[in-house]
Design a protein around this motif. Sequence first.
Motif, PDB file in Angstrom:
ATOM      1  N   CYS A  32      54.684  54.266  20.121  1.00 15.58           N
ATOM      2  CA  CYS A  32      55.969  53.615  19.861  1.00 15.58           C
ATOM      3  C   CYS A  32      55.785  52.158  19.461  1.00 15.58           C
ATOM      4  N   HIS A  33      54.601  51.607  19.762  1.00 21.62           N
ATOM      5  CA  HIS A  33      54.342  50.217  19.369  1.00 21.62           C
ATOM      6  C   HIS A  33      52.853  50.032  19.118  1.00 21.62           C
ATOM      7  N   ILE A  34      52.528  49.355  18.031  1.00 22.37           N
ATOM      8  CA  ILE A  34      51.139  49.048  17.697  1.00 22.37           C
ATOM      9  C   ILE A  34      51.056  47.556  17.402  1.00 22.37           C
ATOM     10  N   THR A  35      50.182  46.864  18.091  1.00 26.30           N
ATOM     11  CA  THR A  35      50.057  45.420  17.898  1.00 26.30           C
ATOM     12  C   THR A  35      49.351  45.123  16.581  1.00 26.30           C
ATOM     13  N   ASP A  36      49.370  43.855  16.198  1.00 27.45           N
ATOM     14  CA  ASP A  36      48.702  43.445  14.959  1.00 27.45           C
ATOM     15  C   ASP A  36      47.205  43.732  15.001  1.00 27.45           C
ATOM     16  N   SER A  37      46.650  43.733  16.218  1.00 29.29           N
ATOM     17  CA  SER A  37      45.214  44.007  16.357  1.00 29.29           C
ATOM     18  C   SER A  37      44.908  45.499  16.418  1.00 29.29           C
ATOM     19  N   GLY A  38      45.965  46.337  16.392  1.00 31.42           N
ATOM     20  CA  GLY A  38      45.760  47.780  16.376  1.00 31.42           C
ATOM     21  C   GLY A  38      45.840  48.463  17.725  1.00 31.42           C
ATOM     22  N   THR A  39      46.195  47.730  18.779  1.00 31.34           N
ATOM     23  CA  THR A  39      46.305  48.326  20.106  1.00 31.34           C
ATOM     24  C   THR A  39      47.538  49.219  20.183  1.00 31.34           C
ATOM     25  N   ARG A  40      47.354  50.438  20.670  1.00 29.29           N
ATOM     26  CA  ARG A  40      48.447  51.411  20.732  1.00 29.29           C
ATOM     27  C   ARG A  40      49.144  51.354  22.086  1.00 29.29           C
ATOM     28  N   TYR A  41      50.479  51.506  22.063  1.00 33.66           N
ATOM     29  CA  TYR A  41      51.269  51.588  23.288  1.00 33.66           C
ATOM     30  C   TYR A  41      52.251  52.748  23.173  1.00 33.66           C
ATOM     31  N   TYR A  42      52.473  53.400  24.323  1.00 34.80           N
ATOM     32  CA  TYR A  42      53.355  54.565  24.363  1.00 34.80           C
ATOM     33  C   TYR A  42      54.474  54.329  25.368  1.00 34.80           C
ATOM     34  N   SER A  43      55.561  55.059  25.196  1.00 31.15           N
ATOM     35  CA  SER A  43      56.721  54.901  26.073  1.00 31.15           C
ATOM     36  C   SER A  43      56.728  55.962  27.170  1.00 31.15           C
ATOM     37  N   GLN A  44      57.568  55.742  28.174  1.00 30.87           N
ATOM     38  CA  GLN A  44      57.734  56.714  29.248  1.00 30.87           C
ATOM     39  C   GLN A  44      58.328  58.011  28.711  1.00 30.87           C
ATOM     40  N   ASP A  45      59.231  57.907  27.748  1.00 34.51           N
ATOM     41  CA  ASP A  45      59.823  59.113  27.155  1.00 34.51           C
ATOM     42  C   ASP A  45      58.750  59.978  26.496  1.00 34.51           C
ATOM     43  N   GLN A  46      57.792  59.334  25.836  1.00 36.91           N
ATOM     44  CA  GLN A  46      56.705  60.099  25.219  1.00 36.91           C
ATOM     45  C   GLN A  46      55.852  60.782  26.286  1.00 36.91           C
ATOM     46  N   LEU A  47      55.630  60.082  27.394  1.00 37.53           N
ATOM     47  CA  LEU A  47      54.859  60.679  28.485  1.00 37.53           C
ATOM     48  C   LEU A  47      55.599  61.871  29.075  1.00 37.53           C
ATOM     49  N   ASP A  48      56.904  61.730  29.263  1.00 33.48           N
ATOM     50  CA  ASP A  48      57.698  62.818  29.838  1.00 33.48           C
ATOM     51  C   ASP A  48      57.651  64.070  28.969  1.00 33.48           C
ATOM     52  N   SER A  49      57.483  63.890  27.670  1.00 30.53           N
ATOM     53  CA  SER A  49      57.453  65.044  26.767  1.00 30.53           C
ATOM     54  C   SER A  49      56.122  65.786  26.820  1.00 30.53           C
ATOM     55  N   LEU A  50      55.151  65.201  27.529  1.00 29.24           N
ATOM     56  CA  LEU A  50      53.815  65.806  27.588  1.00 29.24           C
ATOM     57  C   LEU A  50      53.408  66.169  29.007  1.00 29.24           C
ATOM     58  N   THR A  51      54.351  66.427  29.872  1.00 30.03           N
ATOM     59  CA  THR A  51      54.022  66.635  31.279  1.00 30.03           C
ATOM     60  C   THR A  51      53.571  68.047  31.607  1.00 30.03           C
ATOM     61  N   THR A  52      53.742  69.006  30.705  1.00 30.21           N
ATOM     62  CA  THR A  52      53.327  70.374  30.998  1.00 30.21           C
ATOM     63  C   THR A  52      52.027  70.698  30.291  1.00 30.21           C
ATOM     64  N   PRO A  53      51.157  71.511  30.910  1.00 39.53           N
ATOM     65  CA  PRO A  53      49.894  71.895  30.269  1.00 39.53           C
ATOM     66  C   PRO A  53      50.118  72.591  28.933  1.00 39.53           C
ATOM     67  N   GLU A  54      51.184  73.420  28.846  1.00 39.28           N
ATOM     68  CA  GLU A  54      51.438  74.146  27.607  1.00 39.28           C
ATOM     69  C   GLU A  54      51.705  73.180  26.457  1.00 39.28           C
ATOM     70  N   ARG A  55      52.496  72.136  26.743  1.00 38.50           N
ATOM     71  CA  ARG A  55      52.808  71.151  25.716  1.00 38.50           C
ATOM     72  C   ARG A  55      51.552  70.393  25.295  1.00 38.50           C
ATOM     73  N   ALA A  56      50.743  70.020  26.279  1.00 39.12           N
ATOM     74  CA  ALA A  56      49.513  69.291  25.977  1.00 39.12           C
ATOM     75  C   ALA A  56      48.575  70.136  25.128  1.00 39.12           C
ATOM     76  N   THR A  57      48.504  71.435  25.435  1.00 37.63           N
ATOM     77  CA  THR A  57      47.634  72.320  24.671  1.00 37.63           C
ATOM     78  C   THR A  57      48.105  72.426  23.228  1.00 37.63           C
ATOM     79  N   ARG A  58      49.420  72.545  23.032  1.00 39.63           N
ATOM     80  CA  ARG A  58      49.951  72.630  21.673  1.00 39.63           C
ATOM     81  C   ARG A  58      49.667  71.360  20.887  1.00 39.63           C
ATOM     82  N   MET A  59      49.572  70.241  21.600  1.00 37.60           N
ATOM     83  CA  MET A  59      49.321  68.978  20.922  1.00 37.60           C
ATOM     84  C   MET A  59      47.842  68.791  20.594  1.00 37.60           C
TER      85      MET A  59
END
Length: 222
Positions: A32-59
């Motif tokens: 959801c955010h990438i700094t000028d130096s290229g550092t990646r940041y993610y949101s809590q909503d993105q984490l919530d969407s990946l809480t199940t093993p099935e979802r993680a496997t599909r990703m």
Amino acid sequence: MGLLSIGKFAKASGLSVSTLRRLHATGELVPCHITDSGTRYYSQDQLDSLTTPERATRMGDKPAVGYCRVSTRAQKDDLETQVSNVEAYMAARGYQYSIIQDIGSGINYDKQGLHELLRLINERQVSRVVVLYRDRLVRFGFELIEYLCRLNDVTLEVIDHTAHSREQELSDDLIQIVTVFANRLYGARSKRTRTLIGEVKRHADGQEDTTAADQRTGDAVS
């Protein structure tokens, strides 16, 4: 809650850092955010969407593999218990996993299961390797396999760091080591080799007094 760095997001989601980078490159999971130096940041909503093993496997996350080993076929019950413990550990953490079972000494590296495990690590087909105890993987050279895992972005997890080696297994490994070196020094059919190995076996089995056994072993190799 604030944004999560890629390392914290990887730990919380169960996805590896390399997988997150790949998903970013393919557009499947863009930070959801990438700094000028290229550092990646993610949101809590993105984490919530990946809480199940099935979802993680599909990703695109890779499965885990549990490695279980005993020295002899007579230890079948021990192997089954080991498999049960490793499976329970991985299931509780939501891992998608398979189990490799091996039978053979911890100092014998020519085992089918171990070869398969090393192939999976080297080809980066697994995200992590799980063992119950360090010596279930190998008796010597654990650090080398640990290094191989790091090179291939594979996590090596030891469930119980307590030293765990049955006396009989240690005795069998000692006999195997002595046999290898005696064969090289004196030859497989040498009387010295047979005498030395026999003394080590009797000493390991506790059939003779330790002092007397040590004395005869010294005579055999002098």
